[in-house]
Design a protein around this motif. Structure first.
Motif, PDB file in Angstrom:
ATOM      1  N   ALA A  97      13.166 -23.531  53.321  1.00 18.81           N
ATOM      2  CA  ALA A  97      11.586 -22.319  52.445  1.00 18.81           C
ATOM      3  C   ALA A  97      11.483 -22.868  50.851  1.00 18.81           C
ATOM      4  O   ALA A  97      11.008 -23.088  50.917  1.00 18.81           O
ATOM      5  CB  ALA A  97      11.272 -21.046  53.197  1.00 18.81           C
ATOM      6  N   SER A  98      12.454 -22.474  50.714  1.00 20.21           N
ATOM      7  CA  SER A  98      12.455 -22.133  48.873  1.00 20.21           C
ATOM      8  C   SER A  98      12.743 -23.781  48.415  1.00 20.21           C
ATOM      9  O   SER A  98      11.826 -23.838  47.294  1.00 20.21           O
ATOM     10  CB  SER A  98      14.149 -21.935  48.819  1.00 20.21           C
ATOM     11  N   VAL A 102       8.860 -27.757  46.147  1.00 18.63           N
ATOM     12  CA  VAL A 102       8.239 -28.599  45.831  1.00 18.63           C
ATOM     13  C   VAL A 102       6.622 -29.163  45.304  1.00 18.63           C
ATOM     14  O   VAL A 102       5.462 -29.300  44.436  1.00 18.63           O
ATOM     15  CB  VAL A 102       8.630 -29.859  47.110  1.00 18.63           C
ATOM     16  N   ARG A 103       5.663 -27.666  46.231  1.00 19.54           N
ATOM     17  CA  ARG A 103       4.512 -27.250  45.380  1.00 19.54           C
ATOM     18  C   ARG A 103       4.500 -26.722  44.224  1.00 19.54           C
ATOM     19  O   ARG A 103       2.590 -27.657  44.397  1.00 19.54           O
ATOM     20  CB  ARG A 103       4.239 -26.354  47.074  1.00 19.54           C
ATOM     21  N   ALA A 104       4.844 -26.623  44.397  1.00 20.21           N
ATOM     22  CA  ALA A 104       4.639 -25.615  43.083  1.00 20.21           C
ATOM     23  C   ALA A 104       5.080 -26.718  40.924  1.00 20.21           C
ATOM     24  O   ALA A 104       3.764 -26.836  40.803  1.00 20.21           O
ATOM     25  CB  ALA A 104       5.878 -25.558  42.311  1.00 20.21           C
ATOM     26  N   VAL A 105       5.980 -27.764  41.786  1.00 23.43           N
ATOM     27  CA  VAL A 105       6.208 -29.149  40.712  1.00 23.43           C
ATOM     28  C   VAL A 105       4.513 -30.232  41.403  1.00 23.43           C
ATOM     29  O   VAL A 105       3.800 -30.362  40.923  1.00 23.43           O
ATOM     30  CB  VAL A 105       7.067 -29.977  41.584  1.00 23.43           C
ATOM     31  N   ALA A 122       4.980 -34.806  44.164  1.00 20.80           N
ATOM     32  CA  ALA A 122       5.182 -34.086  42.743  1.00 20.80           C
ATOM     33  C   ALA A 122       6.822 -35.018  42.590  1.00 20.80           C
ATOM     34  O   ALA A 122       7.345 -34.814  41.510  1.00 20.80           O
ATOM     35  CB  ALA A 122       6.545 -32.964  43.575  1.00 20.80           C
ATOM     36  N   GLY A 123       6.685 -36.205  43.114  1.00 19.71           N
ATOM     37  CA  GLY A 123       7.809 -37.266  42.674  1.00 19.71           C
ATOM     38  C   GLY A 123       9.227 -36.734  42.795  1.00 19.71           C
ATOM     39  O   GLY A 123       9.749 -37.235  42.184  1.00 19.71           O
ATOM     40  N   MET A 124       8.961 -35.940  43.930  1.00 17.53           N
ATOM     41  CA  MET A 124      10.047 -35.638  44.961  1.00 17.53           C
ATOM     42  C   MET A 124      10.849 -36.512  46.493  1.00 17.53           C
ATOM     43  O   MET A 124      11.538 -35.776  46.895  1.00 17.53           O
ATOM     44  CB  MET A 124      10.513 -34.209  44.868  1.00 17.53           C
TER      45      MET A 124
END
Length: 109
Positions: free
Chosen positions: A76-77, A82-85, A107-109
Protein backbone atom coordinates in the motif's frame (compact mmCIF):
# COMPACT_ATOMS: atom_id res chain seq x y z
CA UNK A 1 24.17 -25.50 32.36
CA UNK A 2 26.45 -22.53 31.79
CA UNK A 3 25.44 -19.41 29.93
CA UNK A 4 27.70 -20.45 27.07
CA UNK A 5 25.86 -23.76 26.77
CA UNK A 6 22.42 -22.14 26.75
CA UNK A 7 21.60 -20.89 23.29
CA UNK A 8 18.06 -19.90 22.46
CA UNK A 9 16.88 -21.25 19.18
CA UNK A 10 13.95 -19.89 17.28
CA UNK A 11 13.04 -17.47 14.57
CA UNK A 12 15.33 -14.50 14.13
CA UNK A 13 13.97 -10.99 13.84
CA UNK A 14 16.18 -10.12 10.88
CA UNK A 15 14.41 -8.78 7.84
CA UNK A 16 14.82 -11.19 4.90
CA UNK A 17 15.90 -8.35 2.60
CA UNK A 18 18.99 -7.15 4.42
CA UNK A 19 22.02 -6.19 2.35
CA UNK A 20 23.65 -9.32 1.00
CA UNK A 21 20.47 -11.35 0.63
CA UNK A 22 20.24 -13.80 -2.26
CA UNK A 23 18.74 -13.02 -5.66
CA UNK A 24 16.20 -15.80 -4.98
CA UNK A 25 15.00 -14.05 -1.83
CA UNK A 26 14.74 -10.78 -3.73
CA UNK A 27 12.61 -12.36 -6.47
CA UNK A 28 10.36 -13.94 -3.86
CA UNK A 29 9.62 -10.48 -2.42
CA UNK A 30 9.03 -8.58 -5.66
CA UNK A 31 5.62 -7.92 -7.16
CA UNK A 32 4.95 -10.62 -9.78
CA UNK A 33 5.20 -8.11 -12.63
CA UNK A 34 8.69 -7.10 -11.48
CA UNK A 35 10.11 -10.60 -11.26
CA UNK A 36 10.50 -10.78 -15.04
CA UNK A 37 12.23 -7.40 -15.10
CA UNK A 38 14.58 -8.46 -12.29
CA UNK A 39 15.41 -11.74 -14.02
CA UNK A 40 16.18 -9.94 -17.30
CA UNK A 41 18.41 -7.37 -15.58
CA UNK A 42 20.14 -10.07 -13.54
CA UNK A 43 20.76 -12.31 -16.57
CA UNK A 44 22.13 -9.35 -18.54
CA UNK A 45 24.48 -8.44 -15.68
CA UNK A 46 25.63 -12.06 -15.43
CA UNK A 47 26.31 -12.13 -19.18
CA UNK A 48 28.40 -8.95 -18.85
CA UNK A 49 30.27 -10.46 -15.89
CA UNK A 50 31.06 -13.60 -17.89
CA UNK A 51 32.64 -11.45 -20.60
CA UNK A 52 34.46 -8.97 -18.37
CA UNK A 53 35.17 -11.01 -15.23
CA UNK A 54 33.79 -8.05 -13.28
CA UNK A 55 30.90 -8.60 -10.87
CA UNK A 56 30.24 -4.90 -10.24
CA UNK A 57 27.21 -4.85 -12.53
CA UNK A 58 25.76 -7.95 -10.89
CA UNK A 59 26.10 -6.39 -7.46
CA UNK A 60 24.50 -3.15 -8.67
CA UNK A 61 21.52 -4.97 -10.18
CA UNK A 62 21.02 -7.10 -7.07
CA UNK A 63 21.21 -4.07 -4.78
CA UNK A 64 18.83 -1.98 -6.92
CA UNK A 65 16.21 -4.72 -6.97
CA UNK A 66 16.74 -5.49 -3.28
CA UNK A 67 15.80 -1.89 -2.55
CA UNK A 68 12.73 -2.19 -4.78
CA UNK A 69 11.73 -5.38 -2.94
CA UNK A 70 12.12 -3.59 0.41
CA UNK A 71 9.80 -0.82 -0.81
CA UNK A 72 7.32 -3.37 -2.11
CA UNK A 73 7.26 -5.18 1.22
CA UNK A 74 4.57 -2.64 2.16
CA UNK A 75 2.43 -2.76 -1.00
CA UNK A 76 0.00 0.00 0.00
CA UNK A 77 2.82 2.39 0.87
CA UNK A 78 4.67 1.51 -2.33
CA UNK A 79 1.60 2.17 -4.46
CA UNK A 80 1.03 5.52 -2.74
CA UNK A 81 4.68 6.46 -3.29
CA UNK A 82 4.43 5.60 -6.98
CA UNK A 83 1.29 7.70 -7.24
CA UNK A 84 3.01 10.66 -5.52
CA UNK A 85 6.05 10.42 -7.81
CA UNK A 86 3.81 10.26 -10.90
CA UNK A 87 2.05 13.43 -9.76
CA UNK A 88 5.39 15.19 -9.23
CA UNK A 89 6.72 14.07 -12.60
CA UNK A 90 3.59 14.96 -14.59
CA UNK A 91 2.51 17.95 -12.54
CA UNK A 92 -1.09 16.73 -12.44
CA UNK A 93 -3.04 14.52 -10.02
CA UNK A 94 -3.28 10.85 -10.90
CA UNK A 95 -6.79 10.15 -12.22
CA UNK A 96 -8.99 7.92 -10.08
CA UNK A 97 -9.18 4.44 -11.55
CA UNK A 98 -5.92 4.74 -13.48
CA UNK A 99 -4.17 1.37 -13.61
CA UNK A 100 -1.13 0.96 -11.41
CA UNK A 101 1.01 0.03 -14.41
CA UNK A 102 0.14 3.29 -16.18
CA UNK A 103 0.91 5.25 -13.00
CA UNK A 104 4.26 3.43 -12.67
CA UNK A 105 5.13 4.28 -16.27
CA UNK A 106 4.41 7.94 -15.60
CA UNK A 107 6.57 7.79 -12.48
CA UNK A 108 9.38 6.02 -14.30
CA UNK A 109 9.27 3.28 -11.72
Amino acid sequence: MTAAEHVEEGPTSEHPLLIGTSPKTITDHLFPEDRTRFNADYESALDDARRTYDLTGVHQVVEHWRQVAVLQSDPASFRESVRAVAEIVTGVPTPQGESFEVTRQKAGM
